[in-house]
Design an enzyme around this catalytic site. Structure first.
Site, PDB file in Angstrom:
ATOM      1  N   CYS A 245       3.397   8.043   1.685  1.00 53.78           N
ATOM      2  CA  CYS A 245       3.933   6.960   2.510  1.00 53.78           C
ATOM      3  C   CYS A 245       4.125   5.742   1.610  1.00 53.78           C
ATOM      4  O   CYS A 245       3.202   5.314   0.931  1.00 53.78           O
ATOM      5  CB  CYS A 245       2.950   6.658   3.632  1.00 53.78           C
ATOM      6  SG  CYS A 245       3.472   5.283   4.646  1.00 53.78           S
TER       7      CYS A 245
ATOM      8  N   CYS B 129       6.826  -6.988  15.189  1.00 53.18           N
ATOM      9  CA  CYS B 129       6.466  -6.184  16.363  1.00 53.18           C
ATOM     10  C   CYS B 129       5.051  -6.560  16.832  1.00 53.18           C
ATOM     11  O   CYS B 129       4.152  -6.769  16.017  1.00 53.18           O
ATOM     12  CB  CYS B 129       6.522  -4.703  16.022  1.00 53.18           C
ATOM     13  SG  CYS B 129       8.164  -4.190  15.485  1.00 53.18           S
TER      14      CYS B 129
ATOM     15  N   CYS C  85       6.553  -8.209   6.738  1.00 53.01           N
ATOM     16  CA  CYS C  85       7.727  -7.756   7.496  1.00 53.01           C
ATOM     17  C   CYS C  85       8.174  -8.878   8.425  1.00 53.01           C
ATOM     18  O   CYS C  85       7.349  -9.576   9.011  1.00 53.01           O
ATOM     19  CB  CYS C  85       7.402  -6.506   8.314  1.00 53.01           C
ATOM     20  SG  CYS C  85       8.846  -5.860   9.198  1.00 53.01           S
TER      21      CYS C  85
ATOM     22  N   GLU D 198       0.824  -1.193   0.000  1.00 54.63           N
ATOM     23  CA  GLU D 198       0.000   0.000   0.000  1.00 54.63           C
ATOM     24  C   GLU D 198       0.866   1.255   0.000  1.00 54.63           C
ATOM     25  O   GLU D 198       1.931   1.287   0.613  1.00 54.63           O
ATOM     26  CB  GLU D 198      -0.858  -0.018   1.266  1.00 54.63           C
ATOM     27  CG  GLU D 198      -2.085   0.825   1.178  1.00 54.63           C
ATOM     28  CD  GLU D 198      -2.991   0.575   2.384  1.00 54.63           C
ATOM     29  OE1 GLU D 198      -4.156   0.238   2.167  1.00 54.63           O
ATOM     30  OE2 GLU D 198      -2.539   0.704   3.529  1.00 54.63           O
TER      31      GLU D 198
ATOM     32  N   CYS E 139      -4.655   5.543  11.317  1.00 53.20           N
ATOM     33  CA  CYS E 139      -3.673   4.757  12.047  1.00 53.20           C
ATOM     34  C   CYS E 139      -4.231   3.429  12.522  1.00 53.20           C
ATOM     35  O   CYS E 139      -5.114   3.387  13.367  1.00 53.20           O
ATOM     36  CB  CYS E 139      -3.201   5.551  13.246  1.00 53.20           C
ATOM     37  SG  CYS E 139      -2.174   4.597  14.348  1.00 53.20           S
TER      38      CYS E 139
ATOM     39  N   CYS F  26       1.888  -4.560  15.638  1.00 50.26           N
ATOM     40  CA  CYS F  26       1.857  -4.245  14.215  1.00 50.26           C
ATOM     41  C   CYS F  26       1.166  -5.342  13.420  1.00 50.26           C
ATOM     42  O   CYS F  26       1.572  -6.504  13.459  1.00 50.26           O
ATOM     43  CB  CYS F  26       3.280  -4.057  13.712  1.00 50.26           C
ATOM     44  SG  CYS F  26       3.358  -3.866  11.936  1.00 50.26           S
TER      45      CYS F  26
HETATM   46  S1  SF4 Z   1       6.295  -2.105  13.165  1.00 49.87           S
HETATM   47 FE1  SF4 Z   1       7.755  -3.784  13.233  1.00 49.87          FE
HETATM   48  S2  SF4 Z   1       6.707  -5.537  12.274  1.00 49.87           S
HETATM   49 FE2  SF4 Z   1       5.612  -3.677  11.671  1.00 49.87          FE
HETATM   50  S3  SF4 Z   1       6.441  -3.109   9.655  1.00 49.87           S
HETATM   51 FE3  SF4 Z   1       7.543  -1.940  11.272  1.00 49.87          FE
HETATM   52  S4  SF4 Z   1       9.340  -3.184  11.742  1.00 49.87           S
HETATM   53 FE4  SF4 Z   1       7.878  -4.497  10.657  1.00 49.87          FE
END
Ligand code: SF4
Length: 391
Positions: free
Chosen positions: A105, A116, A112, A92, A346, A119
């Protein structure tokens, strides 16, 4: 015959490509301007290029954007695009207009690997790195679409934040040429201060970025001590806070801005207590001969999603936290969100996370306009309420 997508190249790469075609270097500059400044993808339009070069390009090269799976525009002008990057993956990009700037953005990875806790992207897992062309294509498409859409002749996007899906510094080789294209006066001509890389703290790559392509840096901190950060941002187990702050201090020697932005997602009862604010102050303020870190804080509202087991901090607690940091002399911003009506605020998509397999199946079936991919909430907040203070 496979042709080269010229969006893969920064100017140096394009010059090397032109040389391989037996062309002079300055031809690459002309070509680069046609592609990035004028948004041209058809070589026959590039009328100041020699016909022989245009013919060579037609047989060896292309300028190819990413397929758009969906586009949503908010009442506040925020626009988000979902791009197909193949094999059931999508990324996105989001455009956020403000009075004095237009921020895009951009994503750097499909998924990823950092994982986290707060996330949604992290919960989806990692699929693959984007190529330079796939990163650059987000800007190329958005800029030239917006010029037509907004009926503007001049540049629309003034700021880029690498805060979409993915950890940009875990895709370093593809990231740097894309950044160079953003900065190049023959392309987008963005100032280094207006291009921001956000990282969860990949320390060796922060050092390399400072040397190779110093741009503004945002660090996803989210916790004031290692025990908590180990839990929230697992990369902390490899690069703990002291090492991360040392890397920030080293980066500042190269940075175009004289501060690092720390992102801090406010999680109810987890990292939002007065003692956490105090620990942060002790981390970054100079004391006892230690230099501290020149920084500002962005406090980000968390939009919960079920798999996280986390909740958003109540607003009074966020404001008290901000007050504590501010009273200690730390510039602190509490983020608001934009694009709420198109699920571009968000973390707002967090409740709609689809698992990767189901998403892939649906995308294989057809181009879905309602398909949802989740940007990580901290970066999404940054993207949707960009910094209003120029330093
Ligand atoms: S918050 Fe952490 S898990 Fe999410 S995209 Fe960023 S680095 Fe990756």
């Amino acid at each position: 015959m496979t042709t080269a997508n010229l969006l893969e190249f920064d100017l140096e790469g394009l010059a090397a490509f032109c040389e391989r075609l037996g062309e002079k270097k300055f031809r690459a500059t002309q070509l680069f301007r046609w592609i990035h400044q004028r948004g041209a993808s058809d070589f026959t339009q590039m009328t100041d290029l020699a016909k022989s070069l245009r013919e060579k390009l037609a047989g060896t090269a292309r300028v190819e954007a990413l397929p758009v799976l969906s586009q949503h525009e908010s009442a506040d002008g925020t626009i988000k695009w979902l791009f197909d990057v193949g094999d059931g993956n999508a990324v996105e990009a989001v455009f956020i207009p403000e009075d004095d700037r237009g921020t895009l953005c951009v994503s750097s990875q499909a998924g990823c690997a950092v994982g986290c806790r707060f996330c949604s992207t992290g919960h989806q897992g990692f699929s693959r790195n984007l190529g330079t062309g796939e990163i650059t294509a987000q800007l190329w498409f958005a800029e030239h679409f917006l010029r037509k859409h907004l009926k503007r002749d001049e540049r629309v996007i003034s700021n880029v934040v690498m805060m979409g899906m993915g950890e940009p510094l875990q895709n370093y080789a593809a990231l740097v040429p894309a950044l160079r294209t953003m900065l190049d006066d023959n392309a987008y001509g963005l100032s280094r201060r207006r291009v921001t890389v956000s990282t969860s703290g990949v320390v060796p790559m922060m050092d390399r970025l400072g040397v190779d392509c110093p741009v503004a840096l945002a660090v996803s901190l989210h916790a004031p001590n290692d025990a908590l950060r180990d839990d929230l941002v697992p990369l902390n187990r490899k690069y703990p806070i002291a090492e991360l702050l040392d890397a920030c201090r080293r980066y500042l020697a190269h940075a175009p801005r004289d501060f690092i932005t720390f992102e801090y997602c406010m999680l109810d009862g987890v990292n939002d207590q007065p003692e956490h604010a105090q620990q942060l102050i002790e981390l970054v303020k100079p004391r006892g001969g230690l230099g501290g870190v020149s920084c500002k804080f962005n406090l980000i509202p968390f939009n919960p999603f079920p798999a996280s087991g986390l909740l958003r901090s109540p607003q009074p607690r966020v404001l008290a936290f901000a007050k504590a940091l501010s009273e200690a002399g730390i510039v602190t911003t509490v983020r608001k969100t934009r694009g709420d009506d198109i699920d571009a605020a968000c973390g707002q998509l967090a409740g709609d996370v689809k698992d990767r397999t189901r998403a892939a199946e649906r995308m294989a079936q057809r181009r879905l306009t309602e398909h949802t991919v989740v940007m990580h909430p901290a970066r999404r907040a940054e993207a949707h309420a960009p910094d209003v203070q120029e330093h």
